[in-house]
Design a protein around this motif. Structure first.
Motif, PDB file in Angstrom:
ATOM      1  N   VAL A  25     -46.726 -37.961 -59.809  1.00  0.00           N
ATOM      2  CA  VAL A  25     -47.950 -38.494 -60.391  1.00  0.00           C
ATOM      3  C   VAL A  25     -48.341 -37.582 -61.553  1.00  0.00           C
ATOM      4  N   ALA A  26     -48.608 -38.199 -62.695  1.00  0.00           N
ATOM      5  CA  ALA A  26     -49.071 -37.440 -63.860  1.00  0.00           C
ATOM      6  C   ALA A  26     -50.515 -37.836 -64.108  1.00  0.00           C
ATOM      7  N   SER A  27     -51.429 -36.901 -63.849  1.00  0.00           N
ATOM      8  CA  SER A  27     -52.861 -37.224 -64.019  1.00  0.00           C
ATOM      9  C   SER A  27     -53.630 -35.936 -64.273  1.00  0.00           C
ATOM     10  N   CYS A  28     -54.709 -35.748 -63.501  1.00  0.00           N
ATOM     11  CA  CYS A  28     -55.560 -34.566 -63.678  1.00  0.00           C
ATOM     12  C   CYS A  28     -54.943 -33.358 -62.971  1.00  0.00           C
ATOM     13  N   ALA A  29     -55.720 -32.270 -62.887  1.00  0.00           N
ATOM     14  CA  ALA A  29     -55.227 -31.070 -62.208  1.00  0.00           C
ATOM     15  C   ALA A  29     -54.942 -31.377 -60.744  1.00  0.00           C
ATOM     16  N   PRO A  30     -53.863 -30.822 -60.199  1.00  0.00           N
ATOM     17  CA  PRO A  30     -53.547 -31.110 -58.795  1.00  0.00           C
ATOM     18  C   PRO A  30     -54.665 -30.696 -57.839  1.00  0.00           C
ATOM     19  N   SER A  31     -55.473 -29.717 -58.245  1.00  0.00           N
ATOM     20  CA  SER A  31     -56.559 -29.290 -57.351  1.00  0.00           C
ATOM     21  C   SER A  31     -57.510 -30.434 -57.044  1.00  0.00           C
ATOM     22  N   LEU A  32     -57.584 -31.402 -57.946  1.00  0.00           N
ATOM     23  CA  LEU A  32     -58.492 -32.524 -57.743  1.00  0.00           C
ATOM     24  C   LEU A  32     -57.926 -33.542 -56.742  1.00  0.00           C
ATOM     25  N   HIS A  33     -56.707 -33.989 -56.980  1.00  0.00           N
ATOM     26  CA  HIS A  33     -56.245 -35.149 -56.220  1.00  0.00           C
ATOM     27  C   HIS A  33     -54.885 -35.030 -55.564  1.00  0.00           C
ATOM     28  N   GLU A  34     -54.332 -33.816 -55.471  1.00  0.00           N
ATOM     29  CA  GLU A  34     -53.056 -33.669 -54.775  1.00  0.00           C
ATOM     30  C   GLU A  34     -53.155 -34.228 -53.353  1.00  0.00           C
ATOM     31  N   THR A  35     -54.276 -33.876 -52.675  1.00  0.00           N
ATOM     32  CA  THR A  35     -54.415 -34.349 -51.290  1.00  0.00           C
ATOM     33  C   THR A  35     -54.576 -35.867 -51.238  1.00  0.00           C
ATOM     34  N   THR A  36     -55.221 -36.435 -52.267  1.00  0.00           N
ATOM     35  CA  THR A  36     -55.369 -37.898 -52.316  1.00  0.00           C
ATOM     36  C   THR A  36     -53.996 -38.568 -52.313  1.00  0.00           C
ATOM     37  N   PHE A  37     -53.105 -38.081 -53.184  1.00  0.00           N
ATOM     38  CA  PHE A  37     -51.793 -38.733 -53.307  1.00  0.00           C
ATOM     39  C   PHE A  37     -50.897 -38.424 -52.112  1.00  0.00           C
ATOM     40  N   ARG A  38     -51.013 -37.205 -51.566  1.00  0.00           N
ATOM     41  CA  ARG A  38     -50.231 -36.919 -50.354  1.00  0.00           C
ATOM     42  C   ARG A  38     -50.621 -37.890 -49.251  1.00  0.00           C
ATOM     43  N   GLY A  39     -51.930 -38.142 -49.141  1.00  0.00           N
ATOM     44  CA  GLY A  39     -52.415 -39.072 -48.124  1.00  0.00           C
ATOM     45  C   GLY A  39     -51.831 -40.461 -48.326  1.00  0.00           C
ATOM     46  N   ALA A  40     -51.824 -40.924 -49.582  1.00  0.00           N
ATOM     47  CA  ALA A  40     -51.309 -42.269 -49.883  1.00  0.00           C
ATOM     48  C   ALA A  40     -49.823 -42.356 -49.510  1.00  0.00           C
ATOM     49  N   ILE A  41     -49.067 -41.305 -49.831  1.00  0.00           N
ATOM     50  CA  ILE A  41     -47.624 -41.313 -49.559  1.00  0.00           C
ATOM     51  C   ILE A  41     -47.378 -41.296 -48.051  1.00  0.00           C
ATOM     52  N   LYS A  42     -48.188 -40.510 -47.366  1.00  0.00           N
ATOM     53  CA  LYS A  42     -48.046 -40.411 -45.908  1.00  0.00           C
ATOM     54  C   LYS A  42     -48.314 -41.763 -45.244  1.00  0.00           C
ATOM     55  N   ARG A  43     -49.336 -42.462 -45.758  1.00  0.00           N
ATOM     56  CA  ARG A  43     -49.652 -43.774 -45.179  1.00  0.00           C
ATOM     57  C   ARG A  43     -48.541 -44.780 -45.412  1.00  0.00           C
ATOM     58  N   ALA A  44     -47.718 -44.545 -46.452  1.00  0.00           N
ATOM     59  CA  ALA A  44     -46.585 -45.433 -46.701  1.00  0.00           C
ATOM     60  C   ALA A  44     -45.365 -44.954 -45.920  1.00  0.00           C
ATOM     61  N   ASP A  45     -45.586 -44.005 -44.986  1.00  0.00           N
ATOM     62  CA  ASP A  45     -44.536 -43.547 -44.084  1.00  0.00           C
ATOM     63  C   ASP A  45     -43.430 -42.759 -44.789  1.00  0.00           C
ATOM     64  N   MET A  46     -43.813 -42.013 -45.806  1.00  0.00           N
ATOM     65  CA  MET A  46     -42.855 -41.124 -46.454  1.00  0.00           C
ATOM     66  C   MET A  46     -43.399 -39.700 -46.330  1.00  0.00           C
ATOM     67  N   ASN A  47     -42.490 -38.740 -46.322  1.00  0.00           N
ATOM     68  CA  ASN A  47     -42.957 -37.351 -46.216  1.00  0.00           C
ATOM     69  C   ASN A  47     -43.810 -36.989 -47.442  1.00  0.00           C
ATOM     70  N   PRO A  48     -45.044 -36.540 -47.217  1.00  0.00           N
ATOM     71  CA  PRO A  48     -45.968 -36.328 -48.344  1.00  0.00           C
ATOM     72  C   PRO A  48     -45.578 -35.172 -49.268  1.00  0.00           C
ATOM     73  N   TYR A  49     -44.597 -34.393 -48.863  1.00  0.00           N
ATOM     74  CA  TYR A  49     -44.204 -33.267 -49.716  1.00  0.00           C
ATOM     75  C   TYR A  49     -43.040 -33.620 -50.638  1.00  0.00           C
ATOM     76  N   LEU A  50     -42.604 -34.880 -50.573  1.00  0.00           N
ATOM     77  CA  LEU A  50     -41.580 -35.339 -51.521  1.00  0.00           C
ATOM     78  C   LEU A  50     -42.293 -35.869 -52.764  1.00  0.00           C
TER      79      LEU A  50
END
Lengths: 633, 434
Positions: free
Chosen positions: A76-101
């Motif tokens: 994801v290319a957007s704002c600083a990761p401090s803002l929304h890294e957890t947001t996108f990890r959550g989205a990836i996790k809900r799609a059943d993929m490892n959030p650290y990929l």
């Protein structure tokens, strides 16, 4: 689970998602062009743009591509990761993929906010390409789970600390409440009546403190300081030193309490609630705590010598001093008297030690200025003005202000009441503050002269018996704790939250929370709200019995480690130890990392001569891939 | 009509704005089951409609959408949008809420948010979400980052042409949908019903809402939003790029003639913020803020105000006495020149923004017997030590519902309301623990 396994074994297929951020990014970066550029990068399966990637439709874009099997890595290319890294990890996790990929490219703070035009688009392309290169090297990780103590340490026994301690206890969390003085109640103990409710500060403190003392889940440690703090969220080890009081102020207050014959369990005006017997010997103990709540409060600003005549004229005092004088004033005359002196006219000066402006105000000894508004002084000053006028109708009141900030519910009425009480208002600009001069002859000791902007800038002089300075708030002196726990402090010298809206009561140090005026000036109700919000966060954190930590910690490659111990020596948090292990039938020393202690700082990686230690999620190989991608064109 | 169903939760949050979302998240994170009931077709409240927020100048969406998404996906949170609360009462140990699901004329279970209906609809309606500056269709998704992404039909304006039903790939359009009553029972409730702006047309001295190029502060938020109606700032009457823009502070606050004697707490700061954004969007424009007192009291706010002054934004201490239409669609302001030489001064501007104040968006009368104060906001019964406690046991309030406040203070207060609610729930489960 199947996705997780295949993700690592399959050829990487990276999905790239580029955010417009409304226009924050797309006004300066041609995001469509970046997407086109990225589509050509080997390993990129899809490249999309979206108005707000963090919105639900944006997140769904990623999830659909994961679910349809198009991608197994996300950038994801957007704002600083401090803002929304957890947001996108959550989205990836809900799609059943490892959030650290998932890898994040910051093209807002690092690109669109600092570059423009083609250079911005080129840099964005470069950063996103590097993120793709790293994403291809990522491996699935799992967060580190550690047990968490259902115990919280609250530092500071003022209103915010008392509120937080009670809230935590009522949710079943054991609390240690630490206060450096012998008294609970903090700065509120120096107040009489609270604006705007008119409640007595004494009643509020007595109410809270008595409940705290009665709660078996709360242990109160007065006369105590933290001398050492170790560990991490869920498992802090806090060393506490309790000793007989030695500060002059505390000793004076204790004498007063003794003179009144007061015993522990009662509130004493201008001292506080004496919680327990004062210790006669020093002692130390260690607390195991899951979370720390800072409620270290504020001090009142001390005017510089000569600031509005302070320190040079006994007739110049601060608002807290006035409140105290008035509480002791028993005379029923029609004029206010202070130390036997009749006050015919008093000048109240707002914004002393607040709203300071570089170039106009003189910095303090540390070179600092209090540029902020202290929020509470306007209403408190107006209350004092009305009280004088109502109790002592022959005492006239002049208020010298910049802006009247009676913002709170019920506060505007105090402004109106002061006007109805014939308080005279004069307005000054910061560059032309009121001048206080001593009069050698005549009836009054002091003259206040100001360029009054309410009367077209006329210079108005008033002779007065008393000048009262509405002093602002400065943060309590907690440099020792700030150093010890490595806490972030703002330019205003108050503790700095992670983000004022996203995470307003959290510090960047996980598990350390903010309650009340250690963060910024607040009134009592606002401090109580902040304290309760901090208690809610601490409860969420500790209610599961465990906490999850990011997996970005060092790991040792035992096939390479030769046990030279450079990493052990370099580690700043003692997270690495040497262990004896069997290698080829021989006992040898090898490095071992305690993942719960490791902060992932990477110092060990830098010192290892064998390249045998790496930080997960930030490996040397991944860095090299990024650098190669950046220098490739 | 008999309620069609009865649902049980630990906590019920009324209002899906930033206060309600934060309270819900803080309760759900403590493992309580939470229902959010929202009257709009989307959650996000006023905040999602803003451009950027002070004092950090983060885009409002960047802060709101993640909280909206986190609530929508939280396993402990259920969201009910486009719902009307008809009654909220204590019923023994519980709080009982009677709710009417308003008809969207679109089957929420079938709609996939593809917007085919919206694209196909031939009817254009002034778009209230964008200050009526542009148009939307008679069937539409409220805005691009709305949650849920479910279409909604505006039956007042629908021509019943049938096109939407024809193009919908899932057959979700339902012209005969009826309101549906249901009941939510919860052990505790948080009222986060927010605010609306003071009306534009209430003050005759300010033209009664009939002056061209005199717009509300929320309209300006939309003009400034990067994804707003024109993608740039123009004056609405003729599309001219304004050279001179003015703000009338306290246009709906600190004014007894409007019945709003209190300070609305946010108007100074949002005006300064908009002025800063305008000087970025229109670097040559003159921007003037007419104010009584600048109330920049929050963390970092005073510094923000001083920056605005340093940027050349003009601050004039004056209460605007009269606003009139001038020639060429200019707006004329009349005030007493306090800082200059005195006397009455008149100045004309291309575009004037009314810094409107806050009034409650919800009148509990007849729905809920929660006590309100003389200012019509919900009354706090322990205002100093537990500001979120209301007159009804187990019912708490947060955000502007319980008095004007900015987003930072609202979010902290929502956390506090969640704490009170969680303590209440804990005490119900373990009577001894309280």
């Amino acid at each position: 689970m199947s996705t997780k396994k295949t993700a690592e074994t399959e050829e990487p297929r990276v999905g790239v998602y580029i955010c417009h951020c409304g226009g924050n990014i797309s006004d300066h970066v041609d995001v469509k062009k970046v997407a086109e550029n990225l589509e050509k990068v080997p390993g990129v399966a899809v490249a999309h743009t979206n108005m707000f990637m963090c919105s639900d439709p944006g997140q769904e874009l990623i999830q659909e591509d994961i679910k349809s099997g198009k991608i197994n890595r996300v950038v994801v290319a957007s704002c600083a990761p401090s803002l929304h890294e957890t947001t996108f990890r959550g989205a990836i996790k809900r799609a059943d993929m490892n959030p650290y990929l998932y890898e994040h490219a910051n093209i807002r703070e690092q690109v669109s906010w600092v570059h423009h035009g083609e250079a911005a688009t080129a840099k964005a392309t470069s950063l996103v390409t590097a993120a793709v290169a790293k994403a291809k090297e990522l491996e699935a990780l799992d967060p580190i789970k550690v047990d968490a103590a259902r115990h919280a340490t609250v530092i500071g026994g003022g209103i915010a600390g008392l509120r937080a301690a009670l809230d935590l206890a009522q949710r079943g969390i054991e609390v240690a409440l630490i206060e450096k003085s012998p008294f609970l109640g903090g700065q509120a103990a120096n107040l009489e009546r609270i604006v705007p409710t008119g409640e007595r500060a004494a009643d509020l403190i007595q109410d809270l403190a008595a409940k705290v003392m009665a709660d078996s889940r709360i242990r109160v440690y007065t006369c105590s300081r933290i001398v050492k703090s170790e560990g991490y969220v869920g498992n802090f080890k806090i060393t506490l030193k309790t000793q007989p009081p030695d500060s002059q102020a505390d000793l004076e207050k204790l004498q007063e309490v003794a003179a009144k014959g007061e015993k522990p369990g009662r509130f004493v005006p201008f001292a506080g609630f004496l919680a327990v017997k004062v210790p006669t010997t020093a002692s130390e103990q260690v607390l195991d705590s899951g979370a720390i709540v800072f409620a270290t409060g504020f001090s009142t600003y001390t005017p510089r010598d000569g600031e509005f005549g302070y320190g040079q004229n006994p007739e110049v005092i601060t608002l807290p001093q006035l409140i105290r004088f008035m509480s002791q004033e028993k005379s029923r005359g029609r004029s206010l008297t202070i130390n036997g002196r009749t006050i015919r006219r008093v000048a109240l000066v707002h914004c002393v030690g607040s709203r300071q402006i570089p170039g106009i105000h003189e910095p303090d000894a540390d070179g600092g200025l209090n540029e902020y508004c202290s929020r509470t002084c306007c209403a408190a000053t107006l209350q004092a003005a009305s009280e004088i006028r109502e109790r002592y109708p022959l005492t006239h009141v002049l208020e010298y202000y910049r802006d009247i900030r009676t913002y709170g519910r019920g506060q505007e009425e105090f402004y109106e009441r002061a006007s109805e009480n014939h308080v005279m208002f004069l307005r000054y600009e910061p560059e032309d503050p009121p001048q206080v001069e001593r009069l050698s002859k005549g009836n009054f000791p002091l003259r206040v002269t100001v360029k009054d902007t309410l009367t077209f800038g006329e210079a108005l002089s008033a002779d007065v018996d008393l000048v009262v300075l509405s002093v602002g708030m400065v943060p309590s002196r907690i440099a020792d704790l700030v150093d010890m726990m490595k806490l972030p402090v703002g330019a205003d010298r108050f503790l700095q939250e992670v983000h004022p809206k996203l995470r307003p009561v959290e510090l960047a140090n996980t598990g350390i929370l903010l309650a009340g005026t250690c963060q910024a000036p607040m009134d009592i109700s606002e401090a109580c709200n902040a304290a309760a919000a901090a208690a809610a966060k601490a409860t969420s954190l500790l209610s599961k019995g465990y906490v999850e930590l990011d997996p970005f910690v060092a790991q040792v490659d035992l096939s390479r480690c030769k046990g030279n111990g450079a990493c052990v020596a370099a580690c700043t948090v003692d997270a690495i130890v040497m262990q004896t292990v069997e290698v080829d039938g021989q006992s040898v020393e090898r490095a071992e990392v305690n993942p719960a202690l490791c902060t992932g700082c990477g110092v060990c990686v830098a010192v290892c001569p064998e390249n045998a230690i790496d930080v997960k999620g930030w490996t040397l190989e991944q860095y090299e891939a990024m650098v190669d991608a950046i220098v490739a064109d | 009509m008999e309620p069609s169903r009865e649902l049980n939760f630990d906590a019920l949050v009324i209002g899906g704005g930033i206060a309600g979302l934060q309270a819900a998240l803080d309760l759900a994170d403590q493992n309580f089951k939470v229902a959010i009931v929202e009257k709009d077709a989307t959650i996000g409240g006023k905040m999602i409609r803003l451009s950027k927020v002070f004092p950090t100048l983060d885009c409002a969406s960047c802060i709101t959408t993640p909280k909206m998404a986190a609530s929508a996906h939280h396993e402990n949170i259920s969201i009910f949008t486009y719902c009307d609360l008809t009654s909220l009462k204590r019923d023994g140990q519980e709080i009982k809420a009677d709710i009417t699901q308003m008809p969207r004329y679109v089957d929420a279970d079938k709609c996939i948010g593809c917007r085919q209906c919206e694209y196909g609809c031939p009817v254009y309606v002034p778009n209230h979400e964008e200050g009526n500056f542009n148009f939307r269709k008679a069937i539409y998704i409220p805005f691009s980052n709305a949650i849920p992404q479910i279409a909604l039909m505006d039956v007042e304006n629908c021509s019943l042409c049938g096109k939407c039903a024809k193009v919908c790939p899932t057959g979700a359009v339902d012209y005969f949908q009826q309101p549906e009553d249901f009941v939510i029972r919860a052990k505790t409730a948080v009222l986060a019903t927010g605010f609306k702006l003071t009306p534009m047309d209430q003050k005759p001295q300010y033209g009664g809402g009939k002056i061209q190029n005199l717009i509300s502060s929320l309209d300006m938020e939309r003009l400034l939003a990067p994804h707003g109606p024109y993608q740039r700032v123009i004056r609405p009457s003729d599309g001219k790029e304004p050279d001179s823009i003015a703000y009338v502070q306290c246009a709906g606050s600190r004014d007894k003639t409007l019945g709003v004697p209190y300070c609305s707490r946010v108007c100074c700061m949002y005006a300064i913020k908009q002025a800063m954004l305008l000087s970025g969007a229109l670097p040559l424009a003159d921007i003037t803020i007419y104010y009584m007192d600048i109330r920049a009291f929050g963390k970092g706010y005073e510094q923000f105000f001083q920056n605005a002054k340093a940027m050349g934004i003009e601050f004039v201490k004056a209460k605007i006495a009269k606003i009139e239409q001038a020639d060429n669609q200019y707006v004329r302001l009349r005030y007493e020149d306090q800082e200059g030489n005195g006397g009455v001064v008149e100045r004309e501007h291309d575009l004037v923004v009314m810094s409107l104040g806050m009034v409650p968006d919800w009148n509990p009368a007849g729905v809920c017997d929660v006590a309100c104060d003389t200012d019509a906001f919900i009354k706090s019964t322990i205002p100093s030590l537990a500001p979120t406690v209301t007159s009804i046991e187990g019912v708490f309030a947060a955000g502007v519902a319980i008095g004007p406040k900015d987003i930072v203070d609202t979010i902290a207060e929502a956390g506090a309301a969640a704490m009170e609610a969680s303590k209440y729930l804990n005490a119900l489960e373990n009577p001894k623990a309280a």
